[in-house]
Every structure is written in structure tokens, then in C-alpha cells.
Design a protein around this motif. Structure first.
Motif, PDB file in Angstrom:
ATOM      1  N   GLY A   1     -19.309  10.327  31.477  1.00  0.00           N
ATOM      2  CA  GLY A   1     -18.214  11.061  30.880  1.00  0.00           C
ATOM      3  C   GLY A   1     -16.848  10.596  31.351  1.00  0.00           C
ATOM      4  O   GLY A   1     -15.841  10.795  30.683  1.00  0.00           O
TER       5      GLY A   1
ATOM      6  N   ALA B   1     -15.179   8.035  29.101  1.00  0.00           N
ATOM      7  CA  ALA B   1     -14.793   8.617  27.813  1.00  0.00           C
ATOM      8  C   ALA B   1     -13.313   8.980  27.779  1.00  0.00           C
ATOM      9  O   ALA B   1     -12.709   9.043  26.708  1.00  0.00           O
ATOM     10  CB  ALA B   1     -15.644   9.849  27.516  1.00  0.00           C
TER      11      ALA B   1
ATOM     12  N   THR C   1     -10.516   9.333  18.858  1.00  0.00           N
ATOM     13  CA  THR C   1     -11.338  10.040  17.873  1.00  0.00           C
ATOM     14  C   THR C   1     -10.510  10.339  16.625  1.00  0.00           C
ATOM     15  O   THR C   1     -10.950  10.098  15.494  1.00  0.00           O
ATOM     16  CB  THR C   1     -11.915  11.336  18.467  1.00  0.00           C
TER      17      THR C   1
ATOM     18  N   LYS D   1     -19.922   7.760  19.720  1.00  0.00           N
ATOM     19  CA  LYS D   1     -20.029   8.621  20.902  1.00  0.00           C
ATOM     20  C   LYS D   1     -20.589   9.997  20.573  1.00  0.00           C
ATOM     21  O   LYS D   1     -20.663  10.867  21.448  1.00  0.00           O
ATOM     22  CB  LYS D   1     -18.641   8.750  21.555  1.00  0.00           C
TER      23      LYS D   1
ATOM     24  N   GLU E   1     -22.972  13.018  20.167  1.00  0.00           N
ATOM     25  CA  GLU E   1     -24.163  13.420  20.931  1.00  0.00           C
ATOM     26  C   GLU E   1     -24.698  14.723  20.370  1.00  0.00           C
ATOM     27  O   GLU E   1     -23.992  15.738  20.368  1.00  0.00           O
ATOM     28  CB  GLU E   1     -23.823  13.604  22.419  1.00  0.00           C
TER      29      GLU E   1
ATOM     30  N   ARG F   1     -22.590  16.580  17.992  1.00  0.00           N
ATOM     31  CA  ARG F   1     -21.273  17.014  18.443  1.00  0.00           C
ATOM     32  C   ARG F   1     -20.457  15.806  18.901  1.00  0.00           C
ATOM     33  O   ARG F   1     -21.004  14.819  19.400  1.00  0.00           O
ATOM     34  CB  ARG F   1     -21.379  18.022  19.579  1.00  0.00           C
TER      35      ARG F   1
ATOM     36  N   PRO G   1     -17.419  14.290  21.384  1.00  0.00           N
ATOM     37  CA  PRO G   1     -16.576  14.551  22.555  1.00  0.00           C
ATOM     38  C   PRO G   1     -15.115  14.342  22.180  1.00  0.00           C
ATOM     39  O   PRO G   1     -14.736  13.280  21.691  1.00  0.00           O
ATOM     40  CB  PRO G   1     -17.047  13.496  23.566  1.00  0.00           C
TER      41      PRO G   1
ATOM     42  N   VAL H   1     -12.603  15.716  29.030  1.00  0.00           N
ATOM     43  CA  VAL H   1     -13.558  15.639  27.924  1.00  0.00           C
ATOM     44  C   VAL H   1     -14.003  17.046  27.554  1.00  0.00           C
ATOM     45  O   VAL H   1     -14.394  17.823  28.421  1.00  0.00           O
ATOM     46  CB  VAL H   1     -14.787  14.800  28.310  1.00  0.00           C
ATOM     47  N   ASP H   2     -13.948  17.355  26.255  1.00  0.00           N
ATOM     48  CA  ASP H   2     -14.355  18.678  25.768  1.00  0.00           C
ATOM     49  C   ASP H   2     -15.434  18.493  24.705  1.00  0.00           C
ATOM     50  O   ASP H   2     -15.191  17.907  23.651  1.00  0.00           O
ATOM     51  CB  ASP H   2     -13.146  19.408  25.185  1.00  0.00           C
ATOM     52  N   MET H   3     -16.633  18.992  24.991  1.00  0.00           N
ATOM     53  CA  MET H   3     -17.750  18.896  24.045  1.00  0.00           C
ATOM     54  C   MET H   3     -17.915  20.168  23.228  1.00  0.00           C
ATOM     55  O   MET H   3     -18.865  20.297  22.463  1.00  0.00           O
ATOM     56  CB  MET H   3     -19.052  18.622  24.804  1.00  0.00           C
TER      57      MET H   3
END
Length: 364
Positions: free
Chosen positions: A238, A241, A248, A328, A330, A333, A335, A347-349
Motif C-alpha cells: 500500500g 500506491a 486514478t 489497481k 481489488e 473496489r 484505492p 490510501v482510502d479503500m
């Protein structure tokens, strides 16, 4: 000379930053030559501008150039196949080192080819754009684009050495220089607030080509990336990332514009960074003053900060659909790299894509 190291055990390598390195290329590359020859992969634009200079700098080492068409469209199966065929025709062996002499496209192509020819051979990066010097030449990510999305087919393949000569940037036009500058700003915004303050003060002179400022900014950005890559080489923890701050959103904008010269990668990153900060403000994570400061600085350098600057009228749903091709992803979803302020990215999932759609609708 600034010497930085990417600490990856047996795959560790140095990054050298110095004005005039190209003119003394033989000092650093002669040891990689086999039978007095180095295969150099470049593009038509870079080779026309800097090829003779590199050849002189290699001295007794003969450059065997493979020249490809410039531009993002070259990051394709067809160009990769052509490059691999040329390398094999030149008799490349596993112990050889391919020299990637160009911007990010050439680095990606040459690095990917080096990863797969003979099941892997070495390569050296000599990045010639500011964006490649501060970002894509370091970290070992190589890839091509496919219809499903950007950089979806590739490999992690670390270079053996990176040579960064800021003087090669003198042939870049102002737009390309600004695009690379966006990546320097990105590193500052991830975790180096003092660097961002320095950029606010020195950015205009840096973009004007002031050598000492360029050297300092390049070294600072590369040091930041080298540190993160050493901690998380394959983006499995992470940590790495974080380097995708602005990407994104930015990749969705690139997809919407067809990965064309209408929107350069660094320009997309700049607009994406502003989106990430504004989205963080809406989620009450980041002070609005920080977002305004970031947008003002990027806009002052001539980089796009609004979708209208790019001429994009697509709605949020369409842009989010582009995001769904992100490698990326996962478990369905994405990140998102959000921020609690300048120098405080994370990083916010937990982000719901419907929320992103509504956010983008308000900015179309």
C-alpha cells in the motif's frame, strides 16, 4: 553530482543526477557494453535532438540505435513486437544491457522488452523528459497500453542504472516541461510540505530552465520516489500506491481524451491532483485552504486544474467507467489516494464509486 540509491537488495541500483552526464556517458556505460557495442532504444524526436550528443559521449563504445515513432501511441503490442524483433535480430543476449534513451514511452517499451527478451536482460535508463527523470525512469514499472486501459500489460523490471542529465531538458518545449513539473509537485504533496513551499517560491524560475533549481527539484523528487519504492517495490503493502496521487482521476481523463497529445500524462496528473484534493475537502478530510493553494499553484504554472480546461464534458458515470479498468482494482473496489492536507496523502479503500460520479458531475 547527486547520487541516490534504490535499496532493493540484489536489485539495488544508483541514480546519478549531474549536468553534462550525457557528454561523459562512456564513464558510466562502458562497463555495460559487449564487444564495444550498446543497443540504444530511442524515438525519432529524441534521437534527432540528442542522438549525436550521446554517441559522442559514448566515445569508443558504439551505439546501435533502434529508433521508434514518438508518442503514447507507440506503447502498443505492435511496437513492442517490432522492438523485440529488432533486438533479436541484433543478437541481444541475456547478459546484455539495453539503453532506454527517451521519455516515459521509450522507458516503458525498452524496459518491458528487456524484461521479456531471452526471459530477461538488463537495461539502463537515460530519461530525456522531466516527467521521465522524476518519475517513470525510477521504480521498475514497465508496460504498454491495450484497448482495455493504460499500462495494463507489463512487468516490474528494475534498471541497473539511471543517468539523469538536466541539460537535455533544454530541447523540451514549455508544455512538456510543465507536464513533468506536475510530477514534482505530486511528490511534494504526498509527504514533503516543505518541498511544496519551495516550489511555490521557485517554480516559475525552475520552469524557466534555471539549472540549479532544476537539479534540486529533480533530486528531491527522485529521492522521494526511491525511498517509497525501496519500502514497497511491487505495490503490495500500500505504501507505493501513494505515488498514484492524482492518477486514478488522471487516467480516466487520459482515457476520455484517447491517450492522445490533447492531454499529456503530466497534465492529466495535475488535473487529477486537484480532483483528489477537492474530493478530500468534500469528505471533510482536508482543509479547503490547502486545496485552494494547490490549485492556485498548478494553475499559475499553466497546468490544467479543471475539467473545462481540458474540454471534457463527459459525465461522472462515464469517467468512473474508465476508472474501472484501473489495474489497481481489488475486489471490485478502487484505492483512492486522498489527503489530509499538503504532504499528508493516504490510501482510502472505502470510497464508493457513486460518490465519485456525483463529485465529477459537479465539475464537468
Amino acid at each position: 553530482m547527486t547520487i541516490l540509491n534504490v535499496a532493493l537488495g540484489q536489485r539495488s541500483y544508483d541514480i546519478l543526477v549531474e549536468e553534462g552526464l550525457l557528454d561523459r556517458a562512456a564513464d558510466h556505460l562502458a562497463g555495460f557494453a559487449r564487444d564495444g557495442r550498446l543497443i540504444v532504444v530511442s524515438d525519432e524526436t529524441v534521437w534527432a535532438a540528442q542522438g549525436e550528443r550521446l554517441s559522442r559521449g559514448l566515445g569508443p563504445v558504439q551505439a546501435a540505435p533502434i529508433i521508434l515513432p514518438p508518442g503514447e501511441a507507440s506503447k502498443s503490442w505492435a511496437t513492442l513486437a517490432h522492438l523485440v524483433d529488432r533486438l533479436l535480430a541484433l543478437g541481444v543476449e541475456r547478459r546484455d544491457h539495453i539503453v532506454a534513451f527517451g521519455g516515459g514511452v521509450i522507458g516503458d517499451l525498452a524496459g518491458f522488452a528487456a524484461a521479456i527478451v531471452n526471459r530477461g536482460c538488463g537495461f539502463v535508463q537515460i530519461p530525456t523528459s522531466l516527467l521521465a527523470q522524476v518519475d517513470s525512469s525510477v521504480g521498475g514499472k514497465t508496460a504498454i497500453n491495450v484497448p482495455a486501459g493504460k499500462n495494463l500489460v507489463g512487468a516490474f523490471h528494475q534498471p541497473s542504472l539511471v543517468l539523469i542529465d538536466p541539460t537535455v531538458l533544454a530541447t523540451l518545449d514549455a508544455r512538456q516541461l510543465r507536464a513533468g513539473y506536475a510530477e514534482i509537485v505530486k511528490y511534494a504533496l504526498i509527504e514533503d510540505a516543505p518541498l511544496f513551499a519551495w516550489l511555490e517560491e521557485n517554480g516559475p524560475a525552475l520552469l524557466g530552465g534555471e539549472p540549479g533549481l532544476l537539479h534540486h527539484a529533480i533530486a528531491a523528487a527522485v529521492a522521494g520516489k526511491a525511498r517509497i519504492v525501496a519500502e514497497d517495490e511491487r505495490e503490495t503493502l500500500g505504501r507505493r500506491a501513494l505515488l498514484n496521487l492524482g492518477h486514478t482521476f488522471g487516467h480516466a481523463l487520459e482515457a476520455e481524451t484517447g491517450y492522445s497529445d490533447r492531454l499529456l500524462h503530466g497534465e492529466a496528473v495535475a488535473a487529477g491532483i486537484v480532483c483528489a484534493f477537492q474530493f478530500s475537502v468534500e469528505r471533510r478530510l482536508c482543509p479547503s485552504a490547502d486545496a485552494e493553494r494547490v490549485q492556485a499553484h498548478l494553475a499559475a504554472t499553466g497546468l490544467p486544474t479543471r475539467l473545462g480546461d481540458i474540454g471534457i464534458a463527459a459525465d461522472g458515470r462515464r469517467l468512473v467507467a474508465h476508472m474501472m479498468h484501473d489495474k489497481k482494482r481489488e475486489g471490485g473496489r478502487l484505492p483512492f489516494i486522498l489527503t489530509r492536507g499538503i504532504g499528508q496523502a493516504f490510501v482510502d479503500m472505502s470510497v464508493e464509486l457513486e460518490e465519485v460520479e456525483h463529485f465529477l458531475d459537479r465539475r464537468a
